[in-house]
Write an enzyme that holds these catalytic residues in place. Structure first.
Site, PDB file in Angstrom:
ATOM      1  N   CYS A  75       0.838  -1.264   0.053  1.00 22.23           N
ATOM      2  CA  CYS A  75      -0.111   0.024   0.059  1.00 22.23           C
ATOM      3  C   CYS A  75       0.836   1.170  -0.048  1.00 22.23           C
ATOM      4  CB  CYS A  75      -0.867   0.171   1.120  1.00 22.23           C
ATOM      5  SG  CYS A  75      -0.070   0.023   2.842  1.00 22.23           S
TER       6      CYS A  75
ATOM      7  N   CYS B 181       3.619   1.693   2.412  1.00 19.55           N
ATOM      8  CA  CYS B 181       5.126   1.085   2.051  1.00 19.55           C
ATOM      9  C   CYS B 181       5.825   1.954   1.249  1.00 19.55           C
ATOM     10  CB  CYS B 181       4.931  -0.230   1.384  1.00 19.55           C
ATOM     11  SG  CYS B 181       3.659  -1.358   2.365  1.00 19.55           S
TER      12      CYS B 181
ATOM     13  N   CYS C 213      40.705 -23.922 -12.774  1.00 19.88           N
ATOM     14  CA  CYS C 213      40.385 -24.146 -11.189  1.00 19.88           C
ATOM     15  C   CYS C 213      39.914 -23.311 -10.499  1.00 19.88           C
ATOM     16  CB  CYS C 213      41.865 -24.369 -10.908  1.00 19.88           C
ATOM     17  SG  CYS C 213      42.771 -22.614 -10.777  1.00 19.88           S
TER      18      CYS C 213
ATOM     19  N   CYS D 109      40.129 -19.635 -10.575  1.00 22.96           N
ATOM     20  CA  CYS D 109      39.581 -18.894 -11.888  1.00 22.96           C
ATOM     21  C   CYS D 109      38.193 -18.391 -11.480  1.00 22.96           C
ATOM     22  CB  CYS D 109      39.576 -19.879 -13.154  1.00 22.96           C
ATOM     23  SG  CYS D 109      41.022 -20.607 -13.715  1.00 22.96           S
TER      24      CYS D 109
ATOM     25  N   ASP E 223       7.418  27.875 -33.057  1.00 22.30           N
ATOM     26  CA  ASP E 223       8.623  28.309 -33.876  1.00 22.30           C
ATOM     27  C   ASP E 223       8.074  28.009 -35.252  1.00 22.30           C
ATOM     28  OD1 ASP E 223      11.135  29.105 -34.684  1.00 22.30           O
ATOM     29  OD2 ASP E 223      11.666  26.812 -35.026  1.00 22.30           O
TER      30      ASP E 223
ATOM     31  N   ASP F 207      12.196  22.750 -32.370  1.00 21.25           N
ATOM     32  CA  ASP F 207      12.853  21.375 -32.917  1.00 21.25           C
ATOM     33  C   ASP F 207      13.729  20.806 -31.846  1.00 21.25           C
ATOM     34  OD1 ASP F 207      15.252  23.124 -32.855  1.00 21.25           O
ATOM     35  OD2 ASP F 207      15.394  23.363 -34.947  1.00 21.25           O
TER      36      ASP F 207
ATOM     37  N   ASP G  34      16.172  25.809 -30.383  1.00 18.04           N
ATOM     38  CA  ASP G  34      15.316  26.724 -29.789  1.00 18.04           C
ATOM     39  C   ASP G  34      15.311  26.193 -28.188  1.00 18.04           C
ATOM     40  OD1 ASP G  34      13.764  27.925 -31.712  1.00 18.04           O
ATOM     41  OD2 ASP G  34      13.045  25.909 -32.225  1.00 18.04           O
TER      42      ASP G  34
END
Length: 795
Positions: free
Chosen positions: A16, A19, A83, A86, A496, A690, A694
């Site tokens: 809810c 929380c 091994c 690694c 524009d 654009d 602008d």
């Protein structure tokens, strides 16, 4: 100096609004952390100072207060290990990587199991990290669709609901006996039989409520789990007390057991949560649709050979082959071949776009009819589609200012309800029916279960999710919930001219002359780099005019050009150019004026000193501009055009599209000042441009709207991005904003109204606990269902 980072974390275990509010408070108390937690998306948006804290510390903090952090899981095949050293080395390197929650490397199976935050680190980077360690790795499952966390959660909820319903059904029958005086077998009324049915529901199916309540209370919070645990436990343990009184006293008949109340309450709440989860999953359809557009595989050229591989493994600089009918895997540039690309998924433009060498192609668009070789320039989360998905996801996870009040109330809600329930209990016990425990308990239980903080918490985010999703499906990207809300407050919209109202690409609109004159004209302009020259050459190409070689070319600044072709002296330019060369233009003067009044640039043409005609070029108005502006006015907006053009041209364009107010001859750096002037009059202003030239005015406006194709620049520059440059999306953006805010207000009204009316009714004893439980369970469903109505809004 701070080192700010951003991440998004999936949160599990929230039930809810209390929380989400609790997690938000805890995170914001951390040094250098700013967080917003969204209940609907189950995500936390976190900005943090990497010098003061880490993702691991943030994750641990969330887990310590009783919630989980959802991580992506993957398995990799790891090659080259010999091994245990690694595997230990790889494990150590991965666990140090920012964004990786845990990594386990198994030497025997040669696999690595990794949990990671995909917003911080992607699969490609993880594989690269392993390779840099000296080993090789590849995905174990090729682009397989993993089952999402929500789907698993749905299955779990459904199973719990079915078991609970089966056990609660016989208890429901006992309730009908009390309501309608029915006759049923005695076994149903046996206290121990009811105890056997109710106990698994209370402590196995309902254990999640106890766990949630404990975790919240332990950390100084309280959520809906507290109310459910208190209410059902009161009913259960009172009934258990009455049942134990029958031991050694078979003649004792309990006045009324409430096992059915606790079991049915839990079942109804689970039913409500299941319905809520189903409804909430529908709010993410738009994002799922975007994600499904992504290509799964790519045909990559490696060592001179073509090979198919998951798109996640494609790197910047890779050369890829895309055949007809295939999706372009990633963003890139064509190196070989030509084709047409269907970009409708991105721009909404249904007509395929012709593409040649050096042209840009966008990932997830569809190659229609030619084989191309392309170079990958953006992969993974850098692609245009990934940017769009990110914007939609962030918007759906953000909070609108209108949600603040609900958040504040949710934080205090549960303690207040518990207090009201306690007061109700003692008022009934001492004043209404003195000494009578049963009615006091029933009234208190009803108060506890009628209250629903969930409805308050879901009221805003579900509407925001559906609203932004609906907008995204129509090519409108809102950067956040706050921008969606502010859009509905707009009073003035400034447009524009170039690239917004007009196409941004000059075209030949008029030509007076014969085919031979057009050939001289286009051939002469071949040597010019001026945009008007490009328009003339394109015009000639459409008419299959063959161009001739230019022997001499001379550009005359401010006048035009002078060229020699096949020993012919040709002039193209303005009046001054013709006057200087004593070319008699006859009655062309009025024709020139007519073109200029209509916003066109007109040029005179002469061959060997003889006037041959006029060519007029203009940046033509978009086909839908007039309709879009009319619809904006119908929405009650004041529409203004802002341009650097001269007054005559600007007025001509404005007249074509129905704009009454024009601000002309404005330099780019002055546009922001003009926006500010209008804001100082007390108006809420949107600037539409654009997204690049602008940028200052887009930033200073109350809402900046970028017209573009969803590129990174356009998205970053503005609060809202209109994909594909379709102006009709502007009024649609206004409409979806109005519809979303209206929907949020409806949700908040019913959520507040439900609790305001329901709690007093329960307190005075007019609601049976099971009725209160049903109402509580369905209140959240009603809020989410109302939000889903936005999907049917006509734009």
């Amino acid at each position: 100096m701070s080192d700010k980072n951003h991440t998004t974390l999936g949160i599990t275990g929230m039930t809810c609004a209390a929380c989400s509010t609790r997690i938000e408070k805890v995170l914001n108390k951390m040094d250098g952390v700013e967080a917003q937690v969204n209940l609907t998306t189950e995500k936390a948006s976190v900005d943090f100072d990497a010098k003061k804290t880490s993702i691991e510390e943030i994750t641990n903090k969330i887990e310590n207060i009783g919630y989980g952090v959802l991580m992506e899981k993957t398995e990799l095949d790891v090659l080259g290990m010999t091994c245990a050293a690694c595997s230990a080395r790889i494990e150590k390197v991965l666990n140090r990587q920012v964004g990786i929650h845990s990594a386990n490397v198994n030497l025997t199976t040669e696999t690595a199991s990794i949990e990671y935050n995909s917003d911080v680190v992607d699969l490609t980077a993880i594989i690269e990290k392993i390779k840099n360690t000296g080993y090789d790795a590849k995905p174990k499952a090729e682009a397989a669709e993993r089952q999402t966390h929500k789907e698993k959660e749905m299955k779990s909820k459904k199973m719990k609901l079915m078991i609970s319903a089966v056990l609660a059904a016989p208890l429901l029958i006992t309730m009908l006996v009390h309501l309608f005086n029915m006759t049923i077998p005695d076994i149903f009324m046996n206290p121990w039989f009811q105890f056997l049915l109710a106990t698994p529901v209370q402590f196995i199916i309902g254990w999640q409520f106890y766990v949630g309540a404990y975790k919240n209370l332990r950390n100084g919070g309280a959520n809906m789990d507290v109310l459910v645990a208190l209410g059902t436990s009161a009913a259960y343990f009172y009934s258990l007390y009455e049942t134990f009184k029958t031991i050694g006293n078979p003649s004792y008949m309990p006045p009324h057991l409430y096992f059915e109340t606790s079991a049915i309450l839990i079942t109804l709440i689970l039913f409500g949560k299941y319905l809520e989860a189903r409804a909430k999953s529908q709010t993410t359809n738009a994002l799922s649709s975007l994600l499904n557009l992504q290509a799964k595989e790519a045909r990559v050229i490696r060592n001179g050979a073509e090979m198919m591989m998951p798109v996640e493994e494609v790197k910047v600089g890779d050369h890829l082959v895309v055949k007809p009918g295939e999706k372009v895997p990633v963003d890139g540039k064509i190196m070989k071949g030509r084709t047409s690309i269907d970009e409708s998924m991105l721009t909404g433009e249904s007509i395929p776009i012709e593409k040649n060498i050096e042209d840009t192609v966008i990932g997830s668009t569809i190659n229609k009819n030619g084989v191309i070789e392309m170079k990958a320039t953006k992969v993974g989360k850098d692609t245009a589609l990934a940017s769009i998905v990110k914007v939609v996801e962030d918007a759906q996870g953000s909070k609108a200012p209108i949600q603040r009040l609900a958040d504040v109330i949710s934080g205090y809600f549960v303690p207040i309800v518990v207090a009201i329930a306690i007061v109700t209990f003692f008022v009934w016990l001492t004043l209404v029916e003195p000494g009578q425990l049963e009615p006091a308990l029933v009234a208190a239980i009803a108060v506890l279960v009628i209250a629903c903080p969930c409805a308050l918490g879901l009221a805003t985010p579900t509407s925001i999710m559906v609203g932004t999703g609906k907008a995204a499906e129509n090519g409108i990207l809102f950067k956040g919930g706050e921008h969606l809300e502010r859009t509905h407050q707009l009073e003035t919209i400034i447009l524009d001219k170039t690239g917004t109202i007009t196409k941004g690409k000059p075209e030949v609109t008029d030509f007076t002359g014969d085919e031979k004159t057009l050939q001289w004209l286009a051939s002469a302009e071949k040597g010019s780099e001026h945009p008007l020259a490009e328009a003339i050459i394109a015009y000639a190409a459409e008419r299959n005019i063959e161009l001739m070689e230019v022997d001499h070319f001379n550009a005359i600044p401010g006048q035009g050009i002078e060229v020699t072709i096949s020993n012919k002296h040709i002039l193209v330019g303005n009046r001054k150019l013709m006057e200087d060369h004593q070319v008699e233009v006859g009655g062309a003067e009025q024709e020139l004026i007519d073109y200029e009044v209509n916003g066109k640039t007109a040029m005179l043409i002469s061959v060997e000193g003889q006037y041959q005609g006029i060519v007029a070029v203009a940046d033509t108005v978009k086909e839908t501009a007039s309709q879009a502006i009319r619809e904006l006015k119908e929405e009650g907006l004041e529409v203004i055009m802002l341009t650097g053009d001269n007054e005559r041209t600007a007025q001509a364009i404005a007249k074509q599209v129905g704009i009454d107010q024009v601000i002309a001859q404005v330099l780019p750096e002055q546009k922001a000042d003009k926006v500010k002037e209008i804001q100082l009059k007390g108006k809420k202003v949107a600037m539409v441009g654009d997204g690049v030239n602008d940028a200052p005015s887009l930033v200073i406006a109350d809402i900046g709207i970028a017209i573009g194709t969803g590129t990174e620049v356009a998205i970053e520059a503005a609060d809202v991005t209109i994909l594909g440059g379709e102006l009709l999306l502007l009024p649609k953006a206004i409409k979806i904003s109005h519809a979303t805010i209206r929907n949020i207000r409806q949700n908040l009204f019913w959520a507040f109204g439900y609790n305001t009316a329901g709690i007093p009714v329960a307190a005075i004893g007019l609601l049976a606990p099971w009725v209160a439980g049903a109402a509580m369970a369905l209140s959240s469903v009603s809020v989410v269902s109302n939000s889903l109505r936005l999907k049917r809004v006509k734009l």
